[in-house]
Design an enzyme around this catalytic site. Structure first.
Site, short mmCIF file in Angstrom:
data_model
loop_
_atom_site.label_atom_id
_atom_site.label_comp_id
_atom_site.label_asym_id
_atom_site.label_seq_id
_atom_site.Cartn_x
_atom_site.Cartn_y
_atom_site.Cartn_z
N LYS A 159 -9.66 1.83 -4.70
CA LYS A 159 -9.62 1.49 -6.13
C LYS A 159 -10.49 2.52 -6.83
CE LYS A 159 -10.94 -2.49 -9.07
NZ LYS A 159 -12.06 -1.93 -9.89
N TYR A 170 -13.90 0.14 -2.94
CA TYR A 170 -14.14 -0.09 -4.36
C TYR A 170 -15.03 1.03 -4.89
CZ TYR A 170 -14.86 -3.15 -8.47
OH TYR A 170 -14.87 -3.71 -9.73
#
Length: 304
Positions: free
Chosen positions: A163, A135
């Protein structure tokens, strides 16, 4: 690996005034996402307010989500925490509860070094034993993953996706090309930042990790499918309908706006966790105006 591809919808985690989860309302949000046909659910991401919830509240939220969505739509669970021990515990709990994948952000109070982040991910990935997505969210964590660190993490067992934030220069194709040259062939490179999703998907991004899909999954899915099909004109048409909402996201932050959207859609007042404040009534009127085209299926339900 198809887990971290397509549209991943990130719902709010509704809570009461004491900060306790409201599982029935969460399950209503999830049911909408499942019915719309999203490719995955991103539970307890930034939109889900994971950083503001106690470990116990996060575990209750996880169990409510598994009860609703397990076996229907893949469930990716955010397990970011200030300490490695707690993140490991949350990762193990996600696996035992029936999650399909993990999303890990390097939360911190002290600024972290690349080596500290690497060892944190190494420990949590091993503890969870599930496919894990990096992330990379410098807007909230204040830590930016370098391409070299992403490549190093991609060598760890279970770390199979990233991501990414929106590309600062808008060159998504170039950024993905550079990362793909440094990572395994099946490593999935996806993007968040809803107002840039059209560009990222048309450039070949594997996944749109979507804030707005947590409450408006159908138009978000229509945009995703148009871009995946390479239909730039249709993707542009749908994205144009989203433009007033994207402007609000940029102005106030998508987290605050999502609470206003939930109220506008009739889910009652769901207040954000303090110290975050709800939007003023005048701004909520702008939210209602921005929603109008997105609630008209004739504007976004055409074939791609």
């Amino acid at each position: 690996m198809t887990l971290f591809t397509g549209l991943s919808a990130f719902p709010l985690t509704p809570t009461d005034d004491e900060g306790q989860p409201k599982p029935e309302l969460l399950q209503h949000f999830l049911e909408q996402i499942v019915t719309a046909g999203a490719d995955s659910i991103g539970l307890l991401g930034s939109t889900g307010g994971y950083a503001y919830l106690t470990p116990e509240a996060r575990k209750r939220t996880l169990r409510a989500a598994v009860e609703c969505a397990a076996g229907r739509t893949p469930l990716i669970v955010g397990v970011g925490a200030l300490t490695t021990d707690l993140a490991e515990d949350l990762a193990r709990d996600a696996r035992e509860a029936g999650a399909d994948g993990l999303l890990l952000a390097p939360m911190s109070y002290q600024p972290l070094t690349d080596e500290e982040v690497f060892r944190h991910f190494e420990a949590v990935a091993a503890a969870g034993g599930l496919p894990l997505c990096i992330y990379n969210n410098p807007g909230t964590t204040k830590f930016t993953f370098s391409p070299d660190l992403i490549a190093r993490l991609a060598e760890l067992p279970n770390v199979i996706a990233v991501k990414m934030p929106l590309a600062a220069d808008g060159d998504y194709a170039g950024e993905m090309r550079r990362l793909r040259a440094m990572t395994p062939e099946d490593f999935a490179i996806g993007y968040s930042g809803d107002w840039g999703a059209k560009h990222a998907l048309l450039a070949g991004g594997a996944c749109w990790y979507s804030v707005v899909a947590g409450l408006l999954p159908e138009p978000a899915l229509a945009l995703t499918r148009a871009a995946q099909a390479g239909n730039a004109a249709e993707a542009e048409r749908i994205d144009h309908a989203f433009a007033p909402l994207w402007a609000l996201f940029r102005e106030f932050g998508s987290f605050r706006v999502m609470f206003a959207i939930a109220e506008s859609l009739g889910f009652g007042p769901i207040t954000p966790p303090r110290p975050i404040l709800a939007l003023e009534p005048a701004y909520r009127e702008r939210v209602e105006l921005a929603l109008r085209p997105l609630l008209d299926k004739n504007l976004w339900s055409q074939r791609v």
